[in-house]
Design a protein around this motif. Structure first.
Motif, mmCIF file in Angstrom:
data_model
loop_
_atom_site.group_PDB
_atom_site.id
_atom_site.type_symbol
_atom_site.label_atom_id
_atom_site.label_comp_id
_atom_site.label_asym_id
_atom_site.label_seq_id
_atom_site.Cartn_x
_atom_site.Cartn_y
_atom_site.Cartn_z
ATOM 1 N N ARG A 210 0.844 -1.196 0.000
ATOM 2 C CA ARG A 210 0.000 0.000 0.000
ATOM 3 C C ARG A 210 0.884 1.253 0.000
ATOM 4 N N LEU A 211 0.550 2.198 -0.880
ATOM 5 C CA LEU A 211 1.263 3.464 -1.000
ATOM 6 C C LEU A 211 0.384 4.568 -0.434
ATOM 7 N N GLU B 94 -3.237 3.791 -1.481
ATOM 8 C CA GLU B 94 -3.497 3.190 -2.792
ATOM 9 C C GLU B 94 -2.876 1.795 -2.770
ATOM 10 N N THR B 95 -3.689 0.776 -3.033
ATOM 11 C CA THR B 95 -3.186 -0.588 -2.999
ATOM 12 C C THR B 95 -2.565 -0.935 -4.346
ATOM 13 N N LEU B 96 -1.266 -1.216 -4.337
ATOM 14 C CA LEU B 96 -0.528 -1.492 -5.576
ATOM 15 C C LEU B 96 -0.489 -2.982 -5.900
ATOM 16 N N VAL B 97 -0.369 -3.821 -4.871
ATOM 17 C CA VAL B 97 -0.312 -5.276 -5.062
ATOM 18 C C VAL B 97 -1.130 -5.918 -3.945
ATOM 19 N N HIS B 98 -2.024 -6.824 -4.311
ATOM 20 C CA HIS B 98 -2.818 -7.562 -3.331
ATOM 21 C C HIS B 98 -2.171 -8.912 -3.058
ATOM 22 N N GLY B 99 -2.135 -9.299 -1.797
ATOM 23 C CA GLY B 99 -1.748 -10.651 -1.425
ATOM 24 C C GLY B 99 -2.980 -11.522 -1.283
ATOM 25 N N ARG B 100 -2.748 -12.765 -0.918
ATOM 26 C CA ARG B 100 -3.860 -13.682 -0.677
ATOM 27 C C ARG B 100 -4.471 -13.371 0.680
ATOM 28 N N GLU B 101 -5.798 -13.335 0.727
ATOM 29 C CA GLU B 101 -6.497 -13.010 1.964
ATOM 30 C C GLU B 101 -6.812 -14.273 2.765
ATOM 31 N N GLY B 102 -7.097 -14.078 4.053
ATOM 32 C CA GLY B 102 -7.594 -15.157 4.879
ATOM 33 C C GLY B 102 -6.508 -15.932 5.603
#
Length: 266
Positions: free
Chosen positions: A34-35, A226-234
C-alpha cells in the motif's frame, strides 16, 4: 579484479521473470503493498535519482522491486547489496543489484565509483537503504551511512528522494507493506552544505516522511492508501476450507478476510 558492471549485466528479460516470481512470493506472505495517497514519487524526468529509504526489514529489497515495477517501470533500478550476501543470490546481478564490500574504506570508494557510473544515465535510479544496517522504523535520528554524504558529489544533477517503509499487522494474519515517498531534495541543496550537515538534513527529511506514514499506519485505514499489489487473503488451511464450505452450503459468496469492511478503489 574489476567489479562487474551492473549496467551491462542488468537484463529486462530476467527482470520480467523475477517480477512475476517476487509478486507471487509477496502474495503468499504479505497482505498488500500500500502506497500512502500523499506519497507518490515526484521523480523529475531526465534527472537521475537516488531513492534513500529506511531499513526496517528483510522485505525492503522486495519493496524496492515492486515499487519500481509498479510506479517507475521506465526508470531502471540499481541497488547495492553486501558482496557476501550477493554471492548467495548471484541471479540478482541481472536485476540491477551490485555488490559492495561493507565496513572498509576500499568498499566505500568502490561503492561511490559504481554509484557515479550508474547515475551518469539520467533515466537511472539508485535505491539505497540509507542506514546501512537494519534499523527499527521508530529509531530517531534515522542513521545515515557515511557513503550517503558523498553521493551528491558523484551525481551533482541528481534528486534525492526519501522513501519510508513500514510493515505493521492490522486485522489479518499477514502484515501490510506500507510505503511513502517524500519531497525530492536536489543534489545542489546538499552540495551547498558542509559535509557534516548533509547527514542530519537527509535524516530529517526521511524522518518527516516516516513519521507521516506512521500516522497513517496507526489509523489502520486502508482508504488512506493506494493498494498497488494484493496478497492472498484469509487464514488458509483447514479453517479456511471449512468456512468456504459453509458459505457454499448457505449459498453465500465466500469472503476469506477477517476484516470485511470495503476498501476504497485506488
Amino acid at each position: 579484479m574489476q567489479a562487474p558492471d551492473p549496467v551491462a549485466l542488468r537484463s529486462e528479460r530476467h527482470l520480467a521473470f523475477f517480477e512475476f516470481a517476487f509478486t507471487r512470493f509477496f502474495g503468499k506472505h504479505m497482505r498488500a503493498l500500500r502506497l500512502a495517497r500523499w506519497g507518490r514519487p515526484q521523480a523529475a524526468p531526465g534527472v537521475p535519482a537516488v531513492v534513500f529509504a529506511n531499513h526496517p526489514s528483510w522485505w525492503d529489497g522486495v519493496a524496492f522491486m515492486l515499487l519500481n515495477r509498479t510506479l517507475l517501470r521506465d526508470r531502471p533500478l540499481f541497488t547495492p547489496m553486501a558482496s557476501w550476501a550477493l554471492d548467495k543470490y548471484a541471479f540478482m546481478r541481472r536485476l540491477g543489484v551490485f555488490g559492495i564490500e561493507t565496513g572498509t574504506a576500499r568498499g566505500s570508494v568502490a561503492f561511490l565509483r559504481t554509484a557515479q557510473h550508474v547515475l551518469r544515465d539520467p533515466a537511472h535510479m539508485l535505491w539505497i537503504n540509507a542506514p546501512g544496517r537494519f534499523a527499527d522504523p521508530r529509531e530517531r535520528p534515522i542513521p545515515i551511512a557515511p557513503g550517503m554524504i558523498r553521493l551528491p558529489e558523484m551525481a551533482p544533477e541528481a534528486q534525492f528522494i526519501p522513501l519510508a517503509l513500514d510493515y505493521p499487522f492490522w486485522g489479518e494474519r499477514k502484515a501490510e507493506m506500507l510505503a511513502a515517498f517524500g519531497p525530492p531534495i536536489p543534489a545542489a541543496t546538499l552540495l551547498a552544505m558542509e559535509r557534516e550537515a548533509r547527514a542530519p538534513h537527509l535524516a530529517a527529511a526521511l524522518a518527516a516522511t516516516a513519521d507521516r506514514l506512521t500516522e497513517d499506519a496507526i489509523s489502520r485505514d486502508p482508504d488512506r492508501f493506494e493498494t498497488l499489489v494484493h496478497g492472498r487473503e484469509g487464514m488458509g488451511g483447514v479453517y479456511q476450507t471449512w468456512r468456504r464450505l459453509g458459505a457454499l452450503l448457505r449459498g453465500q459468496r465466500f469472503d476469506p478476510r477477517h476484516d470485511t469492511r470495503p476498501e476504497r478503489a485506488p
